[in-house]
Scaffold this motif. Structure first.
Motif, PDB file in Angstrom:
ATOM      1  N   LEU A  47      28.780  28.203  43.573  1.00 18.42           N
ATOM      2  CA  LEU A  47      28.584  28.888  44.847  1.00 18.42           C
ATOM      3  C   LEU A  47      29.898  29.456  45.375  1.00 18.42           C
ATOM      4  CD1 LEU A  47      26.556  29.633  46.998  1.00 18.42           C
ATOM      5  CD2 LEU A  47      26.988  27.430  48.067  1.00 18.42           C
ATOM      6  N   THR A  48      30.973  28.696  45.253  1.00 21.33           N
ATOM      7  CA  THR A  48      32.289  29.171  45.676  1.00 21.33           C
ATOM      8  C   THR A  48      32.712  30.388  44.863  1.00 21.33           C
ATOM      9  OG1 THR A  48      32.910  26.942  46.324  1.00 21.33           O
ATOM     10  CG2 THR A  48      34.686  28.514  46.026  1.00 21.33           C
ATOM     11  N   ARG A  49      32.436  30.365  43.575  1.00 23.17           N
ATOM     12  CA  ARG A  49      32.763  31.507  42.714  1.00 23.17           C
ATOM     13  C   ARG A  49      31.987  32.746  43.159  1.00 23.17           C
ATOM     14  NH1 ARG A  49      31.536  29.237  38.021  1.00 23.17           N
ATOM     15  NH2 ARG A  49      33.409  27.977  38.170  1.00 23.17           N
ATOM     16  N   ARG A  50      30.693  32.562  43.488  1.00 22.90           N
ATOM     17  CA  ARG A  50      29.873  33.689  43.939  1.00 22.90           C
ATOM     18  C   ARG A  50      30.361  34.204  45.298  1.00 22.90           C
ATOM     19  NH1 ARG A  50      27.952  38.228  43.080  1.00 22.90           N
ATOM     20  NH2 ARG A  50      26.048  38.753  44.166  1.00 22.90           N
ATOM     21  N   ILE A  51      30.757  33.307  46.182  1.00 19.59           N
ATOM     22  CA  ILE A  51      31.303  33.715  47.480  1.00 19.59           C
ATOM     23  C   ILE A  51      32.564  34.549  47.272  1.00 19.59           C
ATOM     24  CG2 ILE A  51      32.472  32.862  49.550  1.00 19.59           C
ATOM     25  CD1 ILE A  51      30.462  30.546  49.566  1.00 19.59           C
ATOM     26  N   ASP A  52      33.420  34.126  46.354  1.00 20.17           N
ATOM     27  CA  ASP A  52      34.629  34.894  46.053  1.00 20.17           C
ATOM     28  C   ASP A  52      34.293  36.292  45.536  1.00 20.17           C
ATOM     29  OD1 ASP A  52      36.323  32.888  46.860  1.00 20.17           O
ATOM     30  OD2 ASP A  52      36.624  32.084  44.840  1.00 20.17           O
ATOM     31  N   GLU A  53      33.280  36.382  44.677  1.00 22.68           N
ATOM     32  CA  GLU A  53      32.874  37.685  44.151  1.00 22.68           C
ATOM     33  C   GLU A  53      32.377  38.595  45.271  1.00 22.68           C
ATOM     34  OE1 GLU A  53      29.882  36.811  41.285  1.00 22.68           O
ATOM     35  OE2 GLU A  53      31.293  35.964  39.842  1.00 22.68           O
ATOM     36  N   LEU A  54      31.525  38.045  46.135  1.00 22.89           N
ATOM     37  CA  LEU A  54      31.002  38.847  47.244  1.00 22.89           C
ATOM     38  C   LEU A  54      32.104  39.234  48.218  1.00 22.89           C
ATOM     39  CD1 LEU A  54      27.674  36.956  48.010  1.00 22.89           C
ATOM     40  CD2 LEU A  54      27.917  39.225  47.003  1.00 22.89           C
ATOM     41  N   THR A  56      35.262  39.609  47.606  1.00 28.33           N
ATOM     42  CA  THR A  56      36.126  40.615  46.981  1.00 28.33           C
ATOM     43  C   THR A  56      35.465  41.984  47.043  1.00 28.33           C
ATOM     44  OG1 THR A  56      37.022  38.938  45.499  1.00 28.33           O
ATOM     45  CG2 THR A  56      37.368  41.224  44.878  1.00 28.33           C
ATOM     46  N   ALA A  57      34.154  42.026  46.833  1.00 29.25           N
ATOM     47  CA  ALA A  57      33.439  43.295  46.878  1.00 29.25           C
ATOM     48  C   ALA A  57      33.321  43.828  48.309  1.00 29.25           C
ATOM     49  CB  ALA A  57      32.049  43.135  46.270  1.00 29.25           C
ATOM     50  N   TRP A  58      33.051  42.944  49.264  1.00 22.63           N
ATOM     51  CA  TRP A  58      32.877  43.340  50.666  1.00 22.63           C
ATOM     52  C   TRP A  58      33.738  42.456  51.561  1.00 22.63           C
ATOM     53  CZ3 TRP A  58      28.183  42.561  47.808  1.00 22.63           C
ATOM     54  CH2 TRP A  58      27.596  43.740  47.391  1.00 22.63           C
ATOM     55  N   PRO A  59      35.031  42.739  51.698  1.00 24.85           N
ATOM     56  CA  PRO A  59      35.926  41.881  52.488  1.00 24.85           C
ATOM     57  C   PRO A  59      35.646  41.908  53.990  1.00 24.85           C
ATOM     58  CG  PRO A  59      37.104  43.812  51.716  1.00 24.85           C
ATOM     59  CD  PRO A  59      35.753  43.842  51.071  1.00 24.85           C
ATOM     60  N   THR A  69      23.259  37.052  52.628  1.00 27.45           N
ATOM     61  CA  THR A  69      23.238  37.651  51.295  1.00 27.45           C
ATOM     62  C   THR A  69      22.958  36.604  50.229  1.00 27.45           C
ATOM     63  OG1 THR A  69      24.840  39.321  52.021  1.00 27.45           O
ATOM     64  CG2 THR A  69      24.568  39.027  49.649  1.00 27.45           C
ATOM     65  N   LEU A  70      23.623  35.454  50.335  1.00 27.83           N
ATOM     66  CA  LEU A  70      23.411  34.393  49.352  1.00 27.83           C
ATOM     67  C   LEU A  70      22.002  33.822  49.430  1.00 27.83           C
ATOM     68  CD1 LEU A  70      26.847  32.628  49.687  1.00 27.83           C
ATOM     69  CD2 LEU A  70      25.988  33.784  47.656  1.00 27.83           C
ATOM     70  N   ASP A  85      35.763  27.655  52.634  1.00 23.50           N
ATOM     71  CA  ASP A  85      36.393  28.479  51.609  1.00 23.50           C
ATOM     72  C   ASP A  85      37.656  29.157  52.135  1.00 23.50           C
ATOM     73  OD1 ASP A  85      36.515  29.509  49.054  1.00 23.50           O
ATOM     74  OD2 ASP A  85      35.381  31.299  49.583  1.00 23.50           O
ATOM     75  N   GLY A  86      37.760  29.346  53.429  1.00 22.67           N
ATOM     76  CA  GLY A  86      38.981  29.885  54.011  1.00 22.67           C
ATOM     77  C   GLY A  86      39.033  31.394  54.110  1.00 22.67           C
ATOM     78  N   CYS A  87      38.002  32.085  53.694  1.00 23.08           N
ATOM     79  CA  CYS A  87      37.983  33.541  53.777  1.00 23.08           C
ATOM     80  C   CYS A  87      37.630  33.966  55.186  1.00 23.08           C
ATOM     81  CB  CYS A  87      36.956  34.115  52.805  1.00 23.08           C
ATOM     82  SG  CYS A  87      37.301  33.752  51.100  1.00 23.08           S
ATOM     83  N   ARG A  88      38.271  35.013  55.628  1.00 19.73           N
ATOM     84  CA  ARG A  88      37.963  35.573  56.942  1.00 19.73           C
ATOM     85  C   ARG A  88      37.685  37.058  56.752  1.00 19.73           C
ATOM     86  NH1 ARG A  88      39.318  32.736  61.624  1.00 19.73           N
ATOM     87  NH2 ARG A  88      39.272  34.752  62.643  1.00 19.73           N
TER      88      ARG A  88
END
Length: 94
Positions: A47-54, A56-59, A69-70, A85-88
């Motif tokens: 799931l973390t890998r998929r979150i990273d992919e998404l 990266t595609a849509w920051p 989306t997930l 995950d720490g993404c903003r």
């Protein structure tokens, strides 16, 4: 310096400073020193890998949009994992 790095600086064999005092000086919670880390499970890693992919595609996607989306893809996800995950989202603040 991250908490994990500070935790590694702890010396349990030091006779002059107790673990309690070392934790106070390093700003690390004692509970994190005594409790071993939980191993990550495979579902969270995928799931973390998929979150990273998404991300990266849509920051510009926030946690709510990524969660939606997930879930639309059939994944079971909570916002807790997304925030962890720490993404903003990259948005311009007024």
């Amino acid at each position: 310096m991250s908490a994990a790095d500070r935790r590694e600086m702890l010396d349990r064999g030091d006779e002059t400073l107790s673990v309690r005092r070392q934790c106070a000086l390093l700003g690390v919670a004692r509970s994190s020193v005594y409790r071993p880390d939980r191993p990550a499970n495979d579902n969270d890693l995928a799931l973390t890998r998929r979150i990273d992919e998404l991300f990266t595609a849509w920051p510009f996607y926030g946690s709510r949009r990524l969660t939606a989306t997930l879930r639309a893809e059939g994944g079971l996800v909570t916002r807790r994992l997304r925030r962890h995950d720490g993404c903003r989202a990259l948005v311009r603040r007024a």
